[in-house]
Design an enzyme around this catalytic site. Sequence first.
Site, PDB file in Angstrom:
ATOM      1  N   ARG A 202      33.889  35.876  24.795  1.00 22.82           N
ATOM      2  CA  ARG A 202      32.565  36.404  25.113  1.00 22.82           C
ATOM      3  C   ARG A 202      31.566  36.175  23.997  1.00 22.82           C
ATOM      4  O   ARG A 202      30.419  36.575  24.092  1.00 22.82           O
ATOM      5  CB  ARG A 202      32.658  37.901  25.397  1.00 22.82           C
ATOM      6  CG  ARG A 202      33.152  38.147  26.790  1.00 22.82           C
ATOM      7  CD  ARG A 202      33.345  39.607  27.045  1.00 22.82           C
ATOM      8  NE  ARG A 202      34.589  39.785  27.748  1.00 22.82           N
ATOM      9  CZ  ARG A 202      35.117  40.950  28.031  1.00 22.82           C
ATOM     10  NH1 ARG A 202      34.537  42.052  27.651  1.00 22.82           N
ATOM     11  NH2 ARG A 202      36.251  41.002  28.679  1.00 22.82           N
TER      12      ARG A 202
ATOM     13  N   LYS B 123      46.448  40.438  36.081  1.00 23.74           N
ATOM     14  CA  LYS B 123      45.600  41.450  35.460  1.00 23.74           C
ATOM     15  C   LYS B 123      44.809  42.166  36.548  1.00 23.74           C
ATOM     16  O   LYS B 123      44.004  41.541  37.241  1.00 23.74           O
ATOM     17  CB  LYS B 123      44.645  40.768  34.473  1.00 23.74           C
ATOM     18  CG  LYS B 123      43.491  41.646  34.007  1.00 23.74           C
ATOM     19  CD  LYS B 123      42.713  40.997  32.890  1.00 23.74           C
ATOM     20  CE  LYS B 123      41.387  41.702  32.664  1.00 23.74           C
ATOM     21  NZ  LYS B 123      40.782  41.336  31.373  1.00 23.74           N
TER      22      LYS B 123
ATOM     23  N   GLU C  78      44.686  39.789  22.595  1.00 22.22           N
ATOM     24  CA  GLU C  78      43.795  38.929  23.392  1.00 22.22           C
ATOM     25  C   GLU C  78      42.433  38.894  22.718  1.00 22.22           C
ATOM     26  O   GLU C  78      41.867  39.930  22.390  1.00 22.22           O
ATOM     27  CB  GLU C  78      43.657  39.505  24.807  1.00 22.22           C
ATOM     28  CG  GLU C  78      42.579  38.800  25.639  1.00 22.22           C
ATOM     29  CD  GLU C  78      42.328  39.508  26.986  1.00 22.22           C
ATOM     30  OE1 GLU C  78      43.223  40.216  27.485  1.00 22.22           O
ATOM     31  OE2 GLU C  78      41.220  39.345  27.523  1.00 22.22           O
TER      32      GLU C  78
HETATM   33  C1  3PG Z   1      38.590  43.273  29.493  1.00 27.35           C
HETATM   34  O1  3PG Z   1      37.981  42.275  29.267  1.00 27.35           O
HETATM   35  O2  3PG Z   1      39.727  43.249  29.923  1.00 27.35           O
HETATM   36  C2  3PG Z   1      37.922  44.586  29.295  1.00 27.35           C
HETATM   37  O3  3PG Z   1      36.614  44.464  28.870  1.00 27.35           O
HETATM   38  C3  3PG Z   1      38.664  45.425  28.330  1.00 27.35           C
HETATM   39  O4  3PG Z   1      38.605  46.637  28.884  1.00 27.35           O
HETATM   40  P1  3PG Z   1      38.037  47.905  28.140  1.00 27.35           P
HETATM   41  O5  3PG Z   1      37.043  47.428  27.106  1.00 27.35           O
HETATM   42  O6  3PG Z   1      37.420  48.724  29.225  1.00 27.35           O
HETATM   43  O7  3PG Z   1      39.239  48.564  27.527  1.00 27.35           O
END
Ligand code: 3PG
Length: 223
Positions: free
Chosen positions: A45, A128, A41
């Site tokens: 951002r 999710k 993924e």
């Molecule tokens: C996301 O966008 O799903 C999270 O920022 C990823 O989660 P993590 O960086 O806490 O693993």
Amino acid sequence: VTSPLETLAEVRVLPVVSLAEPTSAAALADVLAESGLPVIEITLRTERALDAVRAVARAGTARVGVGTVMHANQVRAAADAGAEFVVTPGFDPAVVRACLEHRIPVIAGIATATEILQALSAGVEVLKLFPATVLGGPALIEALSAPFPQIRFVPTGGITAQTAPDYLAQPSVLAIGGSWMVPRRAILANDFTAISALSRAAAQLPRARHDRTGMAHSSGSRA
Ligand code: 3PG
């Protein structure tokens, strides 16, 4: 062609990648795929995130989805860039509708039972759970699975190599998402050696669980 979510259900670990520059995106996707994580993924951002998606889709070594999708008009852009699936941080019926219209699989974000009900009326069942760790982790997933046995969860947010096994032990967990195997610092330094080692370890997690049948459910037995 198998759906990317079917492949994800086999791999069970989804690297969540944020890239400021698309330059090394294809090389990074190669490293992840070679390490056993062929579904990735890329979050929307950063300004150039869609260029990164395009580079990975063109290289063709990994199945790439786009994350942090918040507006229906981003779905078209993601699909045009070659994204094979969409991930959202929270539940928005318009985004889900756009995904269904474009026939692009969606992992829609939810945090509560109420949002699961909305997801079910929208016709989606792969969700999710975000941010999984602060919401309640594996115990919350177990609790939500009782009224919603049809839901397949992709918990994301704060998961680490240490906490991953307890999430993977939940039968309703299709896959876990996270960035622990693609640390920001390693990406900035193009440290593919570190990313490869972390990713190989992450790819082994679901398998390791099977090898430990009988002791897989207590977190106390793992340091
Ligand atoms: C996301 O966008 O799903 C999270 O920022 C990823 O989660 P993590 O960086 O806490 O693993």
